[in-house]
Design a protein around this motif. Sequence first.
Motif, PDB file in Angstrom:
ATOM      1  N   SER A   1       0.844  -1.208   0.000  1.00 24.31           N
ATOM      2  CA  SER A   1       0.000   0.000   0.000  1.00 24.31           C
ATOM      3  C   SER A   1       0.871   1.245   0.000  1.00 24.31           C
ATOM      4  O   SER A   1       0.546   2.247  -0.648  1.00 24.31           O
TER       5      SER A   1
ATOM      6  N   GLN B   1      -6.904   0.586  -0.091  1.00 19.32           N
ATOM      7  CA  GLN B   1      -7.248  -0.626   0.646  1.00 19.32           C
ATOM      8  C   GLN B   1      -8.202  -0.207   1.764  1.00 19.32           C
ATOM      9  O   GLN B   1      -8.000   0.797   2.409  1.00 19.32           O
TER      10      GLN B   1
ATOM     11  N   ASP C   1      -5.785  -1.063  -4.730  1.00 13.35           N
ATOM     12  CA  ASP C   1      -5.195  -1.717  -3.565  1.00 13.35           C
ATOM     13  C   ASP C   1      -6.135  -2.817  -3.074  1.00 13.35           C
ATOM     14  O   ASP C   1      -7.146  -2.534  -2.437  1.00 13.35           O
ATOM     15  N   GLU C   2      -5.796  -4.035  -3.395  1.00 15.77           N
ATOM     16  CA  GLU C   2      -6.580  -5.213  -3.028  1.00 15.77           C
ATOM     17  C   GLU C   2      -8.059  -5.087  -3.390  1.00 15.77           C
ATOM     18  O   GLU C   2      -8.929  -5.179  -2.534  1.00 15.77           O
TER      19      GLU C   2
HETATM   20 MG   LIG Z   1      -1.902  -2.869   2.075  1.00 15.72          MG
END
Ligand SMILES: [Mg+2]
Lengths: 300, 279
Positions: free
Chosen positions: B48, B84, B169-170
């Motif tokens: 991140s 995220q 992010d994810e």
């Molecule tokens: Mg992360």
Amino acid sequence: MASDVTPQLSWNLVHDVQQLFEFHFMVNAFRAGTVVAVVAAAIGYFMVLRQQTFAGHTLSVVGFPGAAGAIWLGVSASYGYFAFCIVAALLIAAVPHGRGRAFSEESAVIGTIQAFALACGFLFVSLYAGFLNGIDSLLFGSFLGITDAQVVALLAVGCGALLVLVVIGRPLLFASIDTDVAAARGIPVRALSVAFLVVLGVAVAEASQITGSLLVFALLVVPAATAQRLTSRPGVGLAWSVGLGLLITWLGLGISYYADYPVGFWTTSVAFAVYVGVQIATRATGARAARRRRTLAAAP
Amino acid sequence: MKRAAGPVIRLRGAEVRLAHATVWRDVDLEVGDGQFVAILGPNGVGKSTLLKAVLGLVPLAAGTAEVLGRPAGEANHEIGYLPQRRSFDPSLRIRGVDIVRLGLDGDRWGVPRPGRASRDARRRVAGLLELVGATAYAGRPIGQCSGGEQQRLLIAQALARKPSLLLLDEPLDSLDLPNQASVAGLVDRICRDEGVTVLIVAHDVNPILGYLDHVVYLGGGGAITGVPEEVINTENLTRLYGAPIEVLRTSTGRIVVVGQPETPTYHPDLAHHEHPHGL
Ligand SMILES: [Mg+2]
Ligand SMILES: Nc1ncnc2c1ncn2[C@@H]1O[C@H](COP(=O)(O)OP(=O)(O)OP(=O)(O)O)[C@@H](O)[C@H]1O
């Protein structure tokens, strides 16, 4: 009531309203109440969205020693409210915090500060021997003796606060619900947070002058929280919040004119009734809508 | 809008320190125009942080970061970012469609004026919702949408300004397997059809493996970059995690990363620092 006539409620609504505005103090009460209701409801909408009601509460408590101190020093309580609320807002903004949003959590430190503020207010009240309405009107509000100059001051400051809110409203909304993305977009999240706290301080200081320090939430939280139950559209929610704020203020003032209890009690009671009523109503319709969705989903 | 040729992201000897500790250092990274690149690595390794460095939100302690031909942080209006996150507060009473709209013009001052611009904006938002398949639930408060529904709305938000670079992010966490596949496919479609460069952080490489041009594996304070087949192997990962890791390939080409039981979890302070390999 402080007036020597006892107003009588009749079945003639027009007559009742005429009677309501017969006295200048009542006209000024409605004018001031209207300004304060709009400002508090609009700013309260963002406060509830940002989960900063605790900051709002702290500001309102801090306003009390400000007003009491101002009266002790022989100046208008308004100055005390504004000075203390705005300085407190800046202090809260200076408290280190995470995620671009100051002060969303309760802490022991702040509780201590609130207690200290109340104690200081009490001290100022005791120091000033000839306190007119006593401590009551500072804590629980009063709408008697609002001067024309005071109405103008409330209007000017309120318009200033609303203007700031109009300018920063959209980025503030973005930063409030999506801090990281807003920051990545170049929105000055930190500066907005400070600006909002100052505007919130102004709204609290204005509302305190009608509702008193302890009942500010009737105008600051209840309309906004109720509006957010009613709709999830930001624009419509703001409009609802302002409308409900006006309803609460006007009804509260009107009832207290005819019924012999303080205005703070009536505004808060109306606010409470509105909040509970909407909670029950939306819960019922929400359950029905969910049931309908389930039935639709179950259908082939 | 076409930029001068050159990589979309270029990190040179980059190092980030947070709270006086180095998160990673000597990271060299080049992402070309229109590429689909994944960042992989264990928890807390700084994936991140890498995205935030690309956005200029965390400063570099050393090295340089150039994004879209400019220093990091100066081209953010051309970047769509999906941070995220856990999820929105269930009590948040703002509709999904409003969240997407904020991605379009939420950074403008003043109130939106009704008129043509406003109608165009509404049409654009409707198109985005259609693209990510979120039309059905965009009118509900976002706090009441499921994690996967929220994720789709947020991807629409990130796409609102037609970005040249997408940082995700994810985006696949909290999605079930079919939804992982469909969101991965959606991102790939955006990448190919609209020429958007995509940098995606993921824990499980399998849903995106077929689409990837490159992977960046962060670990042990540094990074390894390359095509998936080269980077994701037992030897590299064991080195990066500082613990025995086995990479298996199934007959269908899926990669299975297996940690040994009872191995200590990776910790940056304990790990020795690795030298990265450039592209
Ligand atoms: Mg992360
Ligand atoms: N604001 C901060 N201040 C200090 N340290 C931080 C901060 N943010 C992150 N860190 C540290 O930097 C390291 C990298 O964090 P980062 O969030 O980038 O990891 P990650 O690879 O994304 O992990 P995950 O897979 O869990 O999301 C962690 O050790 C974390 O503790």
